[in-house]
Design an enzyme around this catalytic site. Structure first.
Site, PDB file in Angstrom:
ATOM      1  N   GLU A  54     -14.403 -13.048  74.243  1.00 57.64           N
ATOM      2  CA  GLU A  54     -13.103 -12.513  73.874  1.00 57.64           C
ATOM      3  C   GLU A  54     -12.437 -13.473  72.889  1.00 57.64           C
ATOM      4  O   GLU A  54     -12.401 -14.683  73.119  1.00 57.64           O
ATOM      5  CB  GLU A  54     -12.237 -12.340  75.133  1.00 57.64           C
ATOM      6  CG  GLU A  54     -10.897 -11.689  74.866  1.00 57.64           C
ATOM      7  CD  GLU A  54     -10.024 -11.640  76.129  1.00 57.64           C
ATOM      8  OE1 GLU A  54     -10.570 -11.577  77.242  1.00 57.64           O
ATOM      9  OE2 GLU A  54      -8.784 -11.674  75.975  1.00 57.64           O
ATOM     10  N   ASP A  65       1.158 -13.647  77.924  1.00 66.58           N
ATOM     11  CA  ASP A  65       0.453 -14.924  77.990  1.00 66.58           C
ATOM     12  C   ASP A  65       1.332 -16.051  78.502  1.00 66.58           C
ATOM     13  O   ASP A  65       2.479 -16.200  78.095  1.00 66.58           O
ATOM     14  CB  ASP A  65      -0.097 -15.294  76.617  1.00 66.58           C
ATOM     15  CG  ASP A  65      -1.333 -14.472  76.287  1.00 66.58           C
ATOM     16  OD1 ASP A  65      -2.270 -14.471  77.106  1.00 66.58           O
ATOM     17  OD2 ASP A  65      -1.354 -13.819  75.224  1.00 66.58           O
TER      18      ASP A  65
END
Ligand SMILES: Cc1ncc(COP(=O)(O)O)c(C=O)c1O
Lengths: 267, 403
Positions: A54, A65
């Site tokens: 990824e 995040d």
């Protein structure tokens, strides 16, 4: 419709085949453009036994995040990382495992869905995760991704109703990304038992591999996650070391340790 | 001027399609929507359902109206700016949100959302804040209704709005310093949303402006429309023509402007939103998806969102609420900018001429009127309603540092 070339390894068949062979799937993450030699991390990950990789396309406001990936994104943007630059770097590499991009919807929409997906496929990226794009807003990108032969991987959240989780599983491509808990990305000491229960709830919805991500930090987490699901995504635990100066070889060794732990318990 | 009927009264323009219920998808034209992680969709849907139900419930409306009246001090007056009007040659009216409890319009929205949170069985309010006015309002409503409050605030704003940080803490709120990125409202909002993911089952996200995922832009506008509804009636009593020629409000996310405009969208009044030159989402930005909705935001050539730069912490934000983007595209409202220098001048001018010290945010609206009167853009004798969104006490430190 697409006149562009499609490069790279397709996500779905590759992961399914490995899952069916009894392998615990391992998908490590790196923030694109974080260093001049950032694509060396891809090679190191692949050599260390990653089943797919990824790649984060950094965005200024990464809303799901935690601190580590925020810091990694900031560092990459500081270095001048751009979507185009990262995809140009990727065109220079050829890897035996699928590449999946993770980014935020603004960067996709401003480029245009079809153009963005075609650019991914040309760069050898065959999977896409857009964590701030829920089912309701998915339509156009879903079609563009399919046309470009890019698997649009959807994120399933523990807060989802049964019908919502069924729809996420049905519309996801490549694999289903299952959040371990209601958290942002970031290292964690414990993998909650509820993560395994959540993966077990998702698996009966289809034949796609289910990968647990968010907070998978240690080989023990990876083993527990892969036992309940089909595998794991590991991001912050690697990016923390990278931010602290780890080389591609050192991160490769960390991925190798995860791989070995998974292999020791699977099959 | 707008259409004049035979009787000489301004005709009401059809309000259809303007400042309406944006429907299940939360769209204002192409703007708005709900661009949040799957994890937050159930929380957004729950807030929407609860708000629709509450807003249709006469009992909820009655409770809110009562709090607005006996607690927040509504209706706030419309004050003619007598001296300034004479100096400028135009009639300036001030909608006095600075007189509302806690010192700004933010309390209108917060009382509505806090009642909703309690109705939903939530025990804690989360909020982001820039100038600290929304944070103070949230801390206040939490204290009143027996809820806990956690407020996210950028480190830069905590320093320049230190007074409001102390107020929040005195009121019992937890203030969390945000150290990432710009250390202002943009990053405080991102951090509040991240935190929301981790506690959506227990905490209610009390968003401070007409932004974020559906239903927030709509709900916050509805809670703020009391400004415009009151002002509309007050103008009718105050002005021979009943409706002002211009309605002017400052725009950060755009809640005081949206609430004000909602009262006048169906009239011929010209609507003017004033952004900070250093955070001009509409004048200087492009379409963006940020903080849960599609609207405009300032960004670099690669699409990365830029940091705003304004002397007013409450307008130091790169984006704007989605309904404003729609009103702009339709041409129903105009969005202009003023500089920090013009804003400082406007604070001093209003203070000296009327004995009213406006917040730096609110002074943006005043600054545009000063310029437009000077430029002749406002014809002599024009009538202008300015929403004075808040009072300037919180800004005295900032003002003391400016020669
Ligand atoms: C007094 C005042 N006015 C205006 C604003 C900007 O918010 P909005 O554009 O949502 O009215 C703020 C925000 O902090 C404020 O404190």
């Amino acid at each position: 419709m697409t006149t562009t070339t499609v490069r790279g390894v397709a996500v779905g068949p590759h992961l399914r085949e490995r899952r069916d062979a009894g392998r615990g799937l391992l998908v490590p993450y790196v923030t694109g453009g974080i260093s001049a030699d950032w694509t060396d991390h891809l090679r190191a990950y692949a050599d260390a036994g990653a089943d797919a990789i990824e790649i984060g396309l950094p965005f200024s406001d990464p809303m799901i995040d935690g601190p580590t990936v925020q810091e990694a994104s900031e560092r990459a943007l500081h270095r001048g990382a751009t979507v185009r630059g990262i995809l140009a770097d990727l065109r220079e590499v050829s890897l035996p495992v699928p590449l999946i991009v993770m980014t935020y919807y603004h960067l996709v929409a401003r480029e245009g869905h079809a153009r963005f997906c075609a650019a991914l496929a040309e760069a050898g990226v065959r999977g896409l995760i857009v964590p701030d794009l829920p089912l309701e807003e998915l339509g156009e990108l879903e079609q563009a991704a399919a046309a470009a032969e890019v698997d649009l991987v959807l994120v399933a959240a523990p807060s989802g109703s049964p019908s919502r989780l069924r729809e996420v599983a049905a519309r996801s491509r490549g694999f289903v990304y299952a959040m371990t808990a209601m958290v942002t990305t970031g290292e964690r000491a414990e993998l909650p038992a509820s993560a395994g229960e959540f993966a077990a709830r998702l698996k009966p919805h289809g034949d796609l591999p289910v990968l647990l991500g968010f907070g998978i930090s240690t080989p023990e987490h990876a083993v527990a996650g892969a036992r309940a699901a089909d595998g794991v995504v590991v991001a912050s635990a690697l990016m923390r070391r990278l931010l602290d100066g780890a080389t591609p070889e050192e991160l490769g060794a960390q991925v190798r340790a995860l791989r070995d732990a998974l292999d020791a318990t699977s099959g | 001027m707008g259409a004049i009927t035979a009787a000489g009264l301004p005709a009401l323009l059809p309000a259809a399609g303007l400042m309406h219920d944006p429907g299940a998808a939360g769209r204002f034209g192409e703007y708005g929507g709900r661009y949040v992680p799957e994890a937050l969709i159930p929380a957004c849907a729950e807030v929407e359902e609860a708000f629709r139900e509450a807003w249709a419930d006469a009992g909820f409306r009655r409770d809110l109206d009562r709090l607005l009246t006996v607690y927040a001090g509504r209706p706030t007056p419309v004050t003619p700016a007598w001296n300034l009007s004479t100096e400028l040659g135009v009639s300036v009216l001030l909608k006095r949100e600075d007189l509302a409890h806690t010192g700004s319009h933010k309390i209108n929205n917060v009382l509505g959302q806090a009642l909703l949170a309690r109705r939903m069985g939530r025990t804690r309010l989360l909020a982001e804040t820039g100038a600290g006015q929304h944070g103070v309002a949230t801390a206040t409503a939490a204290a009143l209704l027996g809820l806990r409050a956690t407020v996210f605030m950028g480190g830069k704003d905590m320093a320049r709005q230190a007074l409001n940080v102390h107020r929040m803490r005195l009121l019992g709120a937890e203030v969390v310093e945000v150290t990432s990125g710009s250390r202002t409202l943009k990053d405080a909002t991102s951090e509040a949303m991240r935190h929301w993911v981790t506690c959506a089952d227990e905490a209610y996200y009390c968003l401070g402006s007409v932004m974020g995922p559906h239903p927030y832009p709509w709900m916050v506008r509805e809670f703020q429309r009391v400004i415009g509804d009151e002002a509309r009636a007050q103008c009718a009593a105050e002005l021979p023509a009943a409706i002002p020629d211009y309605v002017v409000a400052c725009v950060g996310g755009g809640s005081n402007a949206a609430g004000t405009f909602a009262g006048f969208a169906g009239t011929p009044a010209k609507l003017i939103g004033v952004e900070a030159a250093g955070g001009a989402a509409i004048s200087g930005g492009k379409v963006a998806v940020l903080h849960g909705h599609r609207s405009y935001a300032i960004q670099d050539e690669h699409g990365q969102i830029l940091e705003a730069e304004s002397v007013a912490a409450g307008l130091d934000y790169p984006g704007i609420g989605p309904e404003h983007a729609h009103l702009h595209d339709l041409g129903r409202a105009r969005y202009v900018t003023v500089t920090d220098g013009e804003v400082i001048d406007a604070v001093r001018r209003l203070a000296r001429s009327e004995g009213i010290l406006p917040a730096l945010e609110s002074a943006h609206a005043v600054a545009w009127v000063l310029r437009a009167a000077r430029d002749g853009e406002l014809p002599p004798g024009a009538t202008v309603l300015i929403t004075l969104s808040g009072r300037g006490d919180k800004d005295t430190n900032t003002l003391m540092e400016i020669p």
